[in-house]
Design a protein around this motif. Structure first.
Motif, PDB file in Angstrom:
ATOM      1  N   VAL A  12       0.862  -1.177   0.000  1.00 48.54           N
ATOM      2  CA  VAL A  12       0.000   0.000   0.000  1.00 48.54           C
ATOM      3  C   VAL A  12       0.901   1.230   0.000  1.00 48.54           C
ATOM      4  O   VAL A  12       1.793   1.356   0.847  1.00 48.54           O
ATOM      5  N   THR A  13       0.678   2.117  -0.948  1.00 48.14           N
ATOM      6  CA  THR A  13       1.572   3.260  -1.132  1.00 48.14           C
ATOM      7  C   THR A  13       0.757   4.505  -1.433  1.00 48.14           C
ATOM      8  O   THR A  13      -0.285   4.434  -2.098  1.00 48.14           O
ATOM      9  N   GLN A  14       1.248   5.630  -0.951  1.00 44.50           N
ATOM     10  CA  GLN A  14       0.603   6.907  -1.262  1.00 44.50           C
ATOM     11  C   GLN A  14       0.916   7.318  -2.694  1.00 44.50           C
ATOM     12  O   GLN A  14       2.034   7.094  -3.186  1.00 44.50           O
ATOM     13  N   MET A  15      -0.045   7.889  -3.345  1.00 41.50           N
ATOM     14  CA  MET A  15       0.143   8.400  -4.703  1.00 41.50           C
ATOM     15  C   MET A  15       1.349   9.335  -4.753  1.00 41.50           C
ATOM     16  O   MET A  15       1.556  10.159  -3.847  1.00 41.50           O
ATOM     17  N   GLY A  16       2.144   9.172  -5.784  1.00 40.18           N
ATOM     18  CA  GLY A  16       3.325  10.015  -5.929  1.00 40.18           C
ATOM     19  C   GLY A  16       4.597   9.396  -5.380  1.00 40.18           C
ATOM     20  O   GLY A  16       5.709   9.839  -5.712  1.00 40.18           O
ATOM     21  N   GLN A  17       4.438   8.382  -4.567  1.00 40.91           N
ATOM     22  CA  GLN A  17       5.604   7.706  -4.000  1.00 40.91           C
ATOM     23  C   GLN A  17       6.164   6.684  -4.994  1.00 40.91           C
ATOM     24  O   GLN A  17       5.482   6.237  -5.919  1.00 40.91           O
ATOM     25  N   GLU A  18       7.386   6.318  -4.749  1.00 40.56           N
ATOM     26  CA  GLU A  18       8.038   5.268  -5.536  1.00 40.56           C
ATOM     27  C   GLU A  18       7.823   3.928  -4.851  1.00 40.56           C
ATOM     28  O   GLU A  18       7.762   3.848  -3.629  1.00 40.56           O
ATOM     29  N   VAL A  19       7.700   2.888  -5.659  1.00 35.48           N
ATOM     30  CA  VAL A  19       7.526   1.557  -5.086  1.00 35.48           C
ATOM     31  C   VAL A  19       8.413   0.576  -5.849  1.00 35.48           C
ATOM     32  O   VAL A  19       8.627   0.725  -7.054  1.00 35.48           O
ATOM     33  N   ILE A  20       8.957  -0.369  -5.123  1.00 33.98           N
ATOM     34  CA  ILE A  20       9.775  -1.425  -5.738  1.00 33.98           C
ATOM     35  C   ILE A  20       9.143  -2.770  -5.426  1.00 33.98           C
ATOM     36  O   ILE A  20       8.950  -3.116  -4.251  1.00 33.98           O
ATOM     37  N   LEU A  21       8.830  -3.493  -6.449  1.00 34.12           N
ATOM     38  CA  LEU A  21       8.276  -4.843  -6.300  1.00 34.12           C
ATOM     39  C   LEU A  21       9.392  -5.840  -6.587  1.00 34.12           C
ATOM     40  O   LEU A  21      10.131  -5.698  -7.567  1.00 34.12           O
ATOM     41  N   ARG A  22       9.488  -6.825  -5.727  1.00 34.84           N
ATOM     42  CA  ARG A  22      10.623  -7.745  -5.817  1.00 34.84           C
ATOM     43  C   ARG A  22      10.196  -9.140  -6.223  1.00 34.84           C
ATOM     44  O   ARG A  22       9.112  -9.619  -5.865  1.00 34.84           O
ATOM     45  N   CYS A  23      11.082  -9.781  -6.940  1.00 38.66           N
ATOM     46  CA  CYS A  23      10.828 -11.131  -7.446  1.00 38.66           C
ATOM     47  C   CYS A  23      12.126 -11.920  -7.373  1.00 38.66           C
ATOM     48  O   CYS A  23      13.191 -11.387  -7.686  1.00 38.66           O
ATOM     49  N   VAL A  24      12.004 -13.154  -6.971  1.00 38.25           N
ATOM     50  CA  VAL A  24      13.127 -14.083  -7.075  1.00 38.25           C
ATOM     51  C   VAL A  24      12.727 -15.156  -8.066  1.00 38.25           C
ATOM     52  O   VAL A  24      11.890 -16.016  -7.767  1.00 38.25           O
ATOM     53  N   PRO A  25      13.279 -15.106  -9.275  1.00 37.79           N
ATOM     54  CA  PRO A  25      12.925 -16.114 -10.276  1.00 37.79           C
ATOM     55  C   PRO A  25      13.528 -17.469  -9.921  1.00 37.79           C
ATOM     56  O   PRO A  25      14.334 -17.584  -8.999  1.00 37.79           O
ATOM     57  N   ILE A  26      13.142 -18.472 -10.663  1.00 34.92           N
ATOM     58  CA  ILE A  26      13.730 -19.794 -10.497  1.00 34.92           C
ATOM     59  C   ILE A  26      15.203 -19.714 -10.888  1.00 34.92           C
ATOM     60  O   ILE A  26      15.551 -19.082 -11.898  1.00 34.92           O
ATOM     61  N   SER A  27      16.056 -20.359 -10.111  1.00 31.55           N
ATOM     62  CA  SER A  27      17.487 -20.032 -10.106  1.00 31.55           C
ATOM     63  C   SER A  27      18.191 -20.227 -11.444  1.00 31.55           C
ATOM     64  O   SER A  27      19.064 -19.452 -11.785  1.00 31.55           O
ATOM     65  N   ASN A  28      17.876 -21.182 -12.232  1.00 31.01           N
ATOM     66  CA  ASN A  28      18.610 -21.377 -13.482  1.00 31.01           C
ATOM     67  C   ASN A  28      17.865 -20.797 -14.689  1.00 31.01           C
ATOM     68  O   ASN A  28      18.219 -21.085 -15.830  1.00 31.01           O
ATOM     69  N   HIS A  29      16.875 -19.987 -14.438  1.00 29.81           N
ATOM     70  CA  HIS A  29      16.120 -19.388 -15.538  1.00 29.81           C
ATOM     71  C   HIS A  29      16.836 -18.170 -16.099  1.00 29.81           C
ATOM     72  O   HIS A  29      17.619 -17.511 -15.416  1.00 29.81           O
ATOM     73  N   LEU A  30      16.566 -17.914 -17.377  1.00 26.95           N
ATOM     74  CA  LEU A  30      17.281 -16.867 -18.099  1.00 26.95           C
ATOM     75  C   LEU A  30      16.399 -15.709 -18.544  1.00 26.95           C
ATOM     76  O   LEU A  30      16.889 -14.644 -18.866  1.00 26.95           O
ATOM     77  N   TYR A  31      15.103 -15.971 -18.621  1.00 20.32           N
ATOM     78  CA  TYR A  31      14.174 -14.965 -19.136  1.00 20.32           C
ATOM     79  C   TYR A  31      13.263 -14.550 -18.003  1.00 20.32           C
ATOM     80  O   TYR A  31      12.725 -15.398 -17.285  1.00 20.32           O
ATOM     81  N   PHE A  32      13.012 -13.255 -17.903  1.00 22.76           N
ATOM     82  CA  PHE A  32      12.224 -12.732 -16.797  1.00 22.76           C
ATOM     83  C   PHE A  32      11.200 -11.738 -17.330  1.00 22.76           C
ATOM     84  O   PHE A  32      11.439 -11.046 -18.308  1.00 22.76           O
ATOM     85  N   TYR A  33      10.065 -11.708 -16.640  1.00 24.59           N
ATOM     86  CA  TYR A  33       8.935 -10.934 -17.144  1.00 24.59           C
ATOM     87  C   TYR A  33       8.172 -10.296 -15.992  1.00 24.59           C
ATOM     88  O   TYR A  33       8.147 -10.823 -14.882  1.00 24.59           O
ATOM     89  N   TRP A  34       7.549  -9.188 -16.312  1.00 27.98           N
ATOM     90  CA  TRP A  34       6.541  -8.614 -15.430  1.00 27.98           C
ATOM     91  C   TRP A  34       5.244  -8.462 -16.206  1.00 27.98           C
ATOM     92  O   TRP A  34       5.259  -8.053 -17.380  1.00 27.98           O
ATOM     93  N   TYR A  35       4.159  -8.786 -15.519  1.00 26.95           N
ATOM     94  CA  TYR A  35       2.817  -8.630 -16.063  1.00 26.95           C
ATOM     95  C   TYR A  35       1.990  -7.856 -15.042  1.00 26.95           C
ATOM     96  O   TYR A  35       2.282  -7.856 -13.846  1.00 26.95           O
ATOM     97  N   ARG A  36       0.931  -7.235 -15.539  1.00 30.39           N
ATOM     98  CA  ARG A  36       0.047  -6.465 -14.667  1.00 30.39           C
ATOM     99  C   ARG A  36      -1.399  -6.895 -14.907  1.00 30.39           C
ATOM    100  O   ARG A  36      -1.794  -7.158 -16.048  1.00 30.39           O
ATOM    101  N   GLN A  37      -2.162  -6.952 -13.823  1.00 29.51           N
ATOM    102  CA  GLN A  37      -3.576  -7.252 -13.937  1.00 29.51           C
ATOM    103  C   GLN A  37      -4.360  -6.259 -13.098  1.00 29.51           C
ATOM    104  O   GLN A  37      -4.370  -6.331 -11.867  1.00 29.51           O
TER     105      GLN A  37
END
Lengths: 114, 115
Positions: A12-37
């Motif tokens: 939950v973040t106030q409008m105007g603030q910066e946010v960082i979303l973190r992901c740990v992919p599967i360790s030997n994977h090479l391709y990474f993606y972000w999707y939004r819903q």
């Protein structure tokens, strides 16, 4: 079975603030993606990342967004100066190779902009 | 143009009924994957099946079955003897070889299974 993990599960973040979303992919994977819903809508592609650079991005992925793989294990999505319409579920995904494995999705981060 | 079309926005059935969720896709690539994901109210995407464009065999997994027809560009999903726990939004998705595995999702079909 290895999993893609995302933190936090809810941000939950106030409008105007910066946010960082973190992901740990599967360790030997090479391709990474972000999707939004956005609530009640379909899952939309934001960006793909390979070999430490963006391989493709959608029109949604404007200058407000950036991605990084800072330490070889995490894959982050930064949203600067958040807007109300950035409220959505954000999914991270990874794939092992070029077209040889399905994408594995994390459980998502629900971002709420107030 | 939509790459993946799920024309059924919402379907309601009574428990034990069979239900088919439709998916029509569009691609110029000869090599692609099709997927179905389940999204329960908790929001995560649960992988159900992957099918590549060279494998038109239908598949059955328990109460789930999938009918892939390249001639009609369809990849339909049938749940036999539906249960209340099947209630969720179901997404069909397409991934093309020459698009870095990027997924195109359909708009989803919300399935309500009533007791």
């Amino acid at each position: 079975e290895p999993e893609v993990t995302q933190t936090p599960s809810h941000q939950v973040t106030q409008m105007g603030q910066e946010v960082i979303l973190r992901c740990v992919p599967i360790s030997n994977h090479l391709y990474f993606y972000w999707y939004r819903q956005i609530l009640g809508q379909k899952v939309e592609f934001l960006v793909s990342f390979y070999n430490n650079e963006i391989s493709e991005k959608s029109e949604i992925f404007d200058d407000q967004f950036s991605v990084e793989r800072p330490d070889g294990s995490n894959f982050t999505l930064k949203i600067r100066s958040t807007k109300l319409e950035d409220s959505a579920m954000y999914f991270c995904a990874s794939a092992g190779g070029f077209f040889n494995q399905p994408q594995h999705f994390g459980d998502g981060t629900r971002l709420s902009i107030l | 143009a939509q790459k993946v079309t799920q024309a059924q926005t919402e379907i309601s059935v009574v428990e034990k009924e069979d239900v088919t969720l439709d998916c029509v896709y569009e691609t110029r690539d000869t090599t692609y994957y099709l997927f179905w994901y389940k999204q329960p109210p908790s929001g995560e995407l649960v992988f159900l099946i992957r099918r590549n464009s060279f494998d038109e065999q239908n598949e059955i997994s328990g109460r789930y079955s999938w009918n892939f027809q390249k001639s009609t560009s369809s990849f339909n999903f049938t749940i036999t003897a539906s249960q209340v726990v099947d209630s969720a939004v179901y997404f069909c998705a397409l991934s093309e070889l020459y698009n870095f595995n990027k997924f195109y999702f359909g708009s989803g079909t919300k399935l309500n299974v009533k007791p």
